[in-house]
Design a protein around this motif. Structure first.
Motif, PDB file in Angstrom:
ATOM      1  N   TYR A  51     -31.665  72.856  95.403  1.00 59.83           N
ATOM      2  CA  TYR A  51     -31.225  73.250  96.744  1.00 59.83           C
ATOM      3  C   TYR A  51     -29.817  72.714  96.969  1.00 59.83           C
ATOM      4  O   TYR A  51     -29.586  71.517  96.862  1.00 59.83           O
ATOM      5  CB  TYR A  51     -32.196  72.691  97.792  1.00 59.83           C
ATOM      6  CG  TYR A  51     -31.822  72.993  99.237  1.00 59.83           C
ATOM      7  CD1 TYR A  51     -31.126  74.139  99.583  1.00 59.83           C
ATOM      8  CD2 TYR A  51     -32.183  72.116 100.253  1.00 59.83           C
ATOM      9  CE1 TYR A  51     -30.789  74.407 100.899  1.00 59.83           C
ATOM     10  CE2 TYR A  51     -31.867  72.375 101.582  1.00 59.83           C
ATOM     11  CZ  TYR A  51     -31.168  73.524 101.891  1.00 59.83           C
ATOM     12  OH  TYR A  51     -30.835  73.792 103.206  1.00 59.83           O
ATOM     13  N   LEU A  53     -25.940  73.178  99.188  1.00 62.02           N
ATOM     14  CA  LEU A  53     -25.149  73.738 100.280  1.00 62.02           C
ATOM     15  C   LEU A  53     -23.690  73.762  99.860  1.00 62.02           C
ATOM     16  O   LEU A  53     -23.222  72.848  99.187  1.00 62.02           O
ATOM     17  CB  LEU A  53     -25.277  72.866 101.529  1.00 62.02           C
ATOM     18  CG  LEU A  53     -26.652  72.793 102.183  1.00 62.02           C
ATOM     19  CD1 LEU A  53     -26.667  71.688 103.221  1.00 62.02           C
ATOM     20  CD2 LEU A  53     -27.002  74.118 102.802  1.00 62.02           C
ATOM     21  N   MET A  81     -23.638  64.992  94.595  1.00 57.54           N
ATOM     22  CA  MET A  81     -25.103  64.979  94.656  1.00 57.54           C
ATOM     23  C   MET A  81     -25.562  63.953  95.670  1.00 57.54           C
ATOM     24  O   MET A  81     -25.044  62.828  95.710  1.00 57.54           O
ATOM     25  CB  MET A  81     -25.683  64.603  93.296  1.00 57.54           C
ATOM     26  CG  MET A  81     -25.380  65.610  92.220  1.00 57.54           C
ATOM     27  SD  MET A  81     -26.107  65.088  90.689  1.00 57.54           S
ATOM     28  CE  MET A  81     -27.597  66.062  90.721  1.00 57.54           C
ATOM     29  N   ALA A  82     -26.549  64.314  96.479  1.00 57.08           N
ATOM     30  CA  ALA A  82     -27.124  63.358  97.415  1.00 57.08           C
ATOM     31  C   ALA A  82     -27.881  62.292  96.618  1.00 57.08           C
ATOM     32  O   ALA A  82     -28.400  62.568  95.539  1.00 57.08           O
ATOM     33  CB  ALA A  82     -28.068  64.063  98.384  1.00 57.08           C
ATOM     34  N   PHE A  84     -30.659  61.083  97.061  1.00 59.26           N
ATOM     35  CA  PHE A  84     -32.097  61.345  96.921  1.00 59.26           C
ATOM     36  C   PHE A  84     -32.380  62.658  96.210  1.00 59.26           C
ATOM     37  O   PHE A  84     -33.494  63.131  96.195  1.00 59.26           O
ATOM     38  CB  PHE A  84     -32.762  61.351  98.299  1.00 59.26           C
ATOM     39  CG  PHE A  84     -32.002  62.118  99.345  1.00 59.26           C
ATOM     40  CD1 PHE A  84     -31.990  63.493  99.327  1.00 59.26           C
ATOM     41  CD2 PHE A  84     -31.274  61.448 100.320  1.00 59.26           C
ATOM     42  CE1 PHE A  84     -31.278  64.202 100.281  1.00 59.26           C
ATOM     43  CE2 PHE A  84     -30.554  62.152 101.281  1.00 59.26           C
ATOM     44  CZ  PHE A  84     -30.556  63.532 101.249  1.00 59.26           C
ATOM     45  N   GLN A 128     -22.643  70.279  98.193  1.00 59.99           N
ATOM     46  CA  GLN A 128     -23.565  69.152  98.303  1.00 59.99           C
ATOM     47  C   GLN A 128     -24.895  69.535  97.674  1.00 59.99           C
ATOM     48  O   GLN A 128     -25.560  70.463  98.145  1.00 59.99           O
ATOM     49  CB  GLN A 128     -23.772  68.786  99.781  1.00 59.99           C
ATOM     50  CG  GLN A 128     -24.620  67.558  99.984  1.00 59.99           C
ATOM     51  CD  GLN A 128     -23.910  66.287  99.557  1.00 59.99           C
ATOM     52  OE1 GLN A 128     -22.822  65.992 100.038  1.00 59.99           O
ATOM     53  NE2 GLN A 128     -24.498  65.553  98.639  1.00 59.99           N
ATOM     54  N   ILE A 130     -28.515  68.930  97.450  1.00 59.73           N
ATOM     55  CA  ILE A 130     -29.532  68.234  98.247  1.00 59.73           C
ATOM     56  C   ILE A 130     -30.728  67.889  97.365  1.00 59.73           C
ATOM     57  O   ILE A 130     -31.312  66.824  97.471  1.00 59.73           O
ATOM     58  CB  ILE A 130     -29.994  69.121  99.427  1.00 59.73           C
ATOM     59  CG1 ILE A 130     -28.808  69.501 100.308  1.00 59.73           C
ATOM     60  CG2 ILE A 130     -31.090  68.433 100.237  1.00 59.73           C
ATOM     61  CD1 ILE A 130     -28.176  68.374 101.063  1.00 59.73           C
ATOM     62  N   GLN A 131     -31.100  68.810  96.496  1.00 61.24           N
ATOM     63  CA  GLN A 131     -32.188  68.555  95.547  1.00 61.24           C
ATOM     64  C   GLN A 131     -31.794  69.161  94.216  1.00 61.24           C
ATOM     65  O   GLN A 131     -31.402  70.322  94.158  1.00 61.24           O
ATOM     66  CB  GLN A 131     -33.489  69.153  96.072  1.00 61.24           C
ATOM     67  CG  GLN A 131     -34.700  68.811  95.239  1.00 61.24           C
ATOM     68  CD  GLN A 131     -35.992  68.947  96.033  1.00 61.24           C
ATOM     69  OE1 GLN A 131     -36.553  67.983  96.505  1.00 61.24           O
ATOM     70  NE2 GLN A 131     -36.454  70.157  96.186  1.00 61.24           N
ATOM     71  N   ALA A 132     -31.863  68.345  93.162  1.00 59.61           N
ATOM     72  CA  ALA A 132     -31.414  68.795  91.847  1.00 59.61           C
ATOM     73  C   ALA A 132     -32.613  69.015  90.953  1.00 59.61           C
ATOM     74  O   ALA A 132     -33.415  68.114  90.755  1.00 59.61           O
ATOM     75  CB  ALA A 132     -30.479  67.754  91.231  1.00 59.61           C
TER      76      ALA A 132
ATOM     77  N   VAL B  45     -36.686  67.829 100.988  1.00 60.01           N
ATOM     78  CA  VAL B  45     -36.346  67.490  99.597  1.00 60.01           C
ATOM     79  C   VAL B  45     -37.648  67.069  98.904  1.00 60.01           C
ATOM     80  O   VAL B  45     -37.723  66.033  98.243  1.00 60.01           O
ATOM     81  CB  VAL B  45     -35.291  66.361  99.529  1.00 60.01           C
ATOM     82  CG1 VAL B  45     -34.634  66.309  98.151  1.00 60.01           C
ATOM     83  CG2 VAL B  45     -34.207  66.554 100.573  1.00 60.01           C
ATOM     84  N   ALA B  49     -37.261  63.615  96.546  1.00 59.42           N
ATOM     85  CA  ALA B  49     -37.200  62.436  97.401  1.00 59.42           C
ATOM     86  C   ALA B  49     -38.615  62.046  97.818  1.00 59.42           C
ATOM     87  O   ALA B  49     -39.483  62.896  97.967  1.00 59.42           O
ATOM     88  CB  ALA B  49     -36.339  62.707  98.623  1.00 59.42           C
ATOM     89  N   LYS B  67     -35.535  57.164  99.176  1.00 54.20           N
ATOM     90  CA  LYS B  67     -35.904  56.869  97.793  1.00 54.20           C
ATOM     91  C   LYS B  67     -36.577  55.511  97.785  1.00 54.20           C
ATOM     92  O   LYS B  67     -36.113  54.570  98.437  1.00 54.20           O
ATOM     93  CB  LYS B  67     -34.674  56.806  96.887  1.00 54.20           C
ATOM     94  CG  LYS B  67     -33.906  58.105  96.724  1.00 54.20           C
ATOM     95  CD  LYS B  67     -34.704  59.235  96.128  1.00 54.20           C
ATOM     96  CE  LYS B  67     -35.055  59.031  94.665  1.00 54.20           C
ATOM     97  NZ  LYS B  67     -35.837  60.218  94.156  1.00 54.20           N
ATOM     98  N   LEU B  92     -17.971  68.311 103.927  1.00 56.27           N
ATOM     99  CA  LEU B  92     -18.728  69.544 104.124  1.00 56.27           C
ATOM    100  C   LEU B  92     -19.130  69.740 105.584  1.00 56.27           C
ATOM    101  O   LEU B  92     -19.245  70.861 106.069  1.00 56.27           O
ATOM    102  CB  LEU B  92     -19.988  69.450 103.246  1.00 56.27           C
ATOM    103  CG  LEU B  92     -21.148  70.392 103.421  1.00 56.27           C
ATOM    104  CD1 LEU B  92     -21.446  71.049 102.080  1.00 56.27           C
ATOM    105  CD2 LEU B  92     -22.396  69.679 103.890  1.00 56.27           C
ATOM    106  N   TYR B 144     -27.069  62.109 105.262  1.00 52.86           N
ATOM    107  CA  TYR B 144     -26.029  63.090 104.954  1.00 52.86           C
ATOM    108  C   TYR B 144     -25.895  64.062 106.112  1.00 52.86           C
ATOM    109  O   TYR B 144     -26.721  64.955 106.253  1.00 52.86           O
ATOM    110  CB  TYR B 144     -26.375  63.866 103.678  1.00 52.86           C
ATOM    111  CG  TYR B 144     -26.200  63.060 102.416  1.00 52.86           C
ATOM    112  CD1 TYR B 144     -27.184  62.175 102.007  1.00 52.86           C
ATOM    113  CD2 TYR B 144     -25.058  63.185 101.637  1.00 52.86           C
ATOM    114  CE1 TYR B 144     -27.027  61.428 100.851  1.00 52.86           C
ATOM    115  CE2 TYR B 144     -24.889  62.442 100.480  1.00 52.86           C
ATOM    116  CZ  TYR B 144     -25.880  61.566 100.096  1.00 52.86           C
ATOM    117  OH  TYR B 144     -25.717  60.829  98.953  1.00 52.86           O
TER     118      TYR B 144
END
Lengths: 271, 277
Positions: A51, A53, A81-82, A84, A128, A130-132, B45, B49, B67, B92, B144
Motif C-alpha cells: 500500500y 501513497l 518507507m514508514a 511500520f 510514502q 505505508i505497507q510493504a 496496515v 504492523a 511495532k 507528502l 505519519y
C-alpha cells in the motif's frame, strides 16, 4: 516483529504460488487518483498487501537554489518507507536503499514528462510506503505516474511498472515479498505507455539470456494491463459518475469541465 | 487548495478570520466549541504492523502504526518495557513540510503525543517485561501525517490511542537464556486511555480543533490530554507566544473534557465494531 519464515514451497506441486496465484497472474491492483487534498496531485495503489501513497507538488520554486537546472524543471522524487511498513521496525532515517530507489524512480518517470516547459522550477514527487509486501518500487511508479497526471504536469504518457522474477526455475509476474526474498531473481521494470520503451530496469538473482528475454516479455504484457488500469483510474477521477438504479455496473459520463483528463486518455488510446 | 508555501498569512486573511470571530463565526462555519468530522479507521496496515489506525479530522488525516519489538530494558527500569512515540512530517502531507531532518514542529508533535500516552499510563509497561534486565517488549507508535489541514496533535493522539488499543503482538517467554515465541497473540496491557484536545486562542476567542488557517493566525494553543476519568494527564501550551488568562485556561479545559468524552466513545465503538467482525 511477527517473525517471518521461509515457506516450504514458493511454487507448490500444483504449480501455484505461495498466495495461490498462477505464475503469470498479478495480485489484485486498486488505483485511486486524488486521495490527498493538500497535494497538487496524488494517487494511491494497493497491490496485494503493498500500500503506497504518492503526492505531487509543483511546478514550484526550487529550494535549495543550487539544485536549479536552467533549461528544465528538476524532478525530485523521494521514496520513503514508514517504520511500520515492514516486519521489523524500519529505522526512521532515510536509508541508502531508499535514496537509490528514489533515484531510479525519478529516472523511470522523467522521459514521460515535458520538464523543459518549466525551467528552474521543481516538480516534487513524494512517495510514502505505508505497507510493504514486495514490488514497492514498481507500485510506487504506478502511483507516482498517476499523481503527476492528477497534478496536471504535462506528460507524454503514463508509466506502468511491474517486477518479474523467478522461483524454482519458473518465471513469475509481480513478485510478492517472499518470492522477492527467497526466489531466484527479481527484475523490476517500467515503460512508457505509448512507445513501450523501458525506463526502469534492474535485476538481481541469476538468469540465462533467453530466460531474461522471456521474463521481460512477460513484464511488458503485465505493464500493458497495468496501463489500462491506470487509464481507468484517471477516468474514474475525472469523469462524472452516473448511478443507474438497479444496476451494479458503474457508468461514466463525459464532463466538459474536466476535459483535460479525457483528452489525454483519448490521445493515448489512439496509439 | 491554498498555497501556503511560506508560513505567513496576509493581513487581509488575518483580519478576515479575526473579524469573523468577533461576529461569532468561524471561517468554516463551525461553532467555537465544535470539532470537525472525526473518523477512525483501524487495521490499515494489517499485514505488517502490529496495530494501526487512520484518523480523519476534517481534511487533516494521520496514520499511526505500532511495532512491537524485543529489546533490552533501560538500565534505570530493568523490569519495565518501553513505550515510545515518534513523528515525521513528510512533505507528502503539505506544501509547508520540507525535506530534511525533523524540525521543532515534528519533535513537539511526537513529544506531546508521547506525553499523553506516557503520563496517562495508558500502557502498563511493567507487564511488558519478559525477563527483568534481559528482555522486554518495546512498543513504538509512529505517526505519519498524510494531509495537514491543522491540528495534527489531536488527530495523531487519537490515531495512536486507537492503534494501541487494537494492537496484537506475538507472545514470547524466557527459556534457557533466550526469548522464545509461544505462538500466542497478546493485546497490549491497556490500563487507561487518554486523548489530546487542542484549543486555540485567536484574539480573545477560544476555538477548539483549529483548522490550518486558524492555526496560522492563532496567538497560541493549549493542548490537553484527558483520560477516561476526565483527569488531565498532560498539557502543552504552544503554537505561539500569546499568553492565556486563568479564565481562558479553565474554559479550554471544560471544552477539552467534553470533547475527550466523545473521542473515548468513538474509540470504544471502533473497538466494538472490530470485535463483531
Amino acid at each position: 516483529m511477527s517473525p517471518e519464515t521461509k515457506p516450504d514451497f514458493l511454487i507448490n506441486p500444483e504449480g501455484l504460488r505461495v498466495d495461490g496465484r498462477r505464475t503469470d497472474e498479478m495480485r489484485p491492483i486498486e488505483l485511486k487518483v486524488g486521495v490527498l487534498k493538500q497535494a497538487d496531485g496524488s494517487a494511491s495503489i494497493r497491490q496485494g498487501n503493498t500500500y503506497i501513497l504518492a503526492a505531487v507538488y509543483g511546478p514550484r520554486e526550487l529550494h535549495p537554489r543550487h539544485l536549479t537546472i536552467n533549461d528544465r524543471a528538476y524532478l525530485r522524487c523521494v521514496y520513503r518507507m514508514a517504520t511500520f511498513s515492514v516486519p521489523d521496525r524500519k529505522r526512521p532515517a532515510p536509508s541508502r536503499r531508499e535514496r537509490e530507489i528514489s533515484m531510479v524512480i525519478a529516472n523511470a518517470l522523467k522521459p514521460a514528462l515535458f520538464l523543459e516547459d518549466y525551467p528552474r522550477a521543481v516538480v516534487d514527487v513524494f512517495i510514502q510506503v505505508i505497507q510493504a509486501d514486495g514490488g514497492t518500487r514498481c507500485a510506487a511508479i504506478n502511483a507516482a505516474s498517476l499523481a503527476l497526471a492528477d497534478a496536471g504536469i504535462p506528460m507524454k504518457t503514463l508509466v506502468p511498472a511491474v517486477a518479474v522474477g523467478k522461483a524454482e526455475g519458473k518465471l513469475l509476474v509481480d513478485l510478492g515479498d517472499e518470492e522477492d526474498k527467497y526466489g531466484g531473481g527479481d527484475v523490476p521494470m517500467a515503460m512508457l505507455g505509448t512507445t513501450g520503451d523501458i525506463t526502469l530496469l534492474q535485476q538481481d538473482g541469476s538468469f540465462a539470456k533467453e530466460e531474461l528475454v522471456e521474463a521481460m516479455g512477460m513484464g511488458v504484457t503485465a505493464m500493458k494491463y497495468i496501463l489500462e488500469l491506470q487509464k481507468e483510474a484517471l477516468k474514474r477521477a475525472y469523469t462524472k459518475k452516473v448511478a443507474i438504479e438497479g444496476e451494479d455496473d458503474e457508468e461514466y459520463e463525459d464532463d466538459l469541465e474536466t476535459d483535460l483528463g479525457e483528452a489525454e486518455i483519448a490521445g493515448e488510446e489512439d496509439e | 487548495m491554498g498555497d501556503y508555501s511560506a508560513e505567513v498569512i496576509s493581513n487581509i486573511d488575518r483580519d478576515y478570520v479575526a473579524n469573523l470571530l468577533d461576529a461569532g463565526k468561524r471561517i468554516d462555519g463551525r461553532a467555537f466549541d465544535e470539532c470537525r468530522n472525526t473518523e477512525i479507521e483501524i487495521d490499515v496496515v494489517a499485514a505488517k504492523a502490529e496495530g494501526s489506525a487512520l484518523v480523519r479530522l476534517g481534511n487533516t488525516s494521520v496514520i499511526a502504526g505500532v511495532k512491537v519489538l524485543l529489546g533490552e530494558p533501560y538500565g534505570d527500569s530493568p523490569d519495565k518495557g518501553v513505550m515510545m512515540v515518534t513523528a515525521e512530517l513528510q512533505p507528502l502531507a503539505s506544501p509547508l513540510f520540507e525535506l530534511g531532518p525533523p524540525k521543532e514542529p515534528a519533535i513537539e508533535l511526537a513529544r506531546v503525543v508521547d506525553r499523553g500516552v506516557r503520563e496517562s499510563e495508558m500502557i502498563d509497561t511493567a507487564k511488558l517485561c519478559i525477563e527483568p534486565g534481559k528482555k522486554v517488549y518495546m512498543v513504538f507508535a509512529d505517526i505519519y501525517p498524510l494531509e495537514y489541514d491543522g491540528n495534527l496533535i489531536d488527530a495523531s493522539s487519537l490515531a495512536v490511542a486507537a492503534a494501541l488499543h487494537t494492537t496484537k503482538f506475538d507472545e514470547y517467554k524466557w527459556e534457557d537464556g533466550s526469548a522464545v515465541a509461544t505462538g500466542k497473540k497478546l493485546d497490549l496491557p491497556i490500563q487507561n486511555s487518554a486523548v489530546e484536545v487542542t484549543v486555540s486562542r485567536i484574539g480573545r476567542h477560544l476555538v477548539i480543533d483549529p483548522s490550518l488557517k486558524e492555526e496560522m493566525v492563532q496567538d497560541c494553543r493549549l493542548t490537553m490530554a484527558v483520560d477516561k476519568d476526565d483527569k488531565l494527564r498532560a498539557m502543552q501550551k504552544g503554537g505561539g507566544p500569546g499568553p492565556l488568562t486563568l479564565d481562558e485556561i479553565e474554559s479550554s479545559i471544560t471544552m477539552a473534557i467534553e470533547r475527550a468524552q466523545d473521542l473515548q466513545k468513538l474509540i470504544k465503538e471502533t473497538i466494538k465494531a472490530r470485535k463483531k467482525k
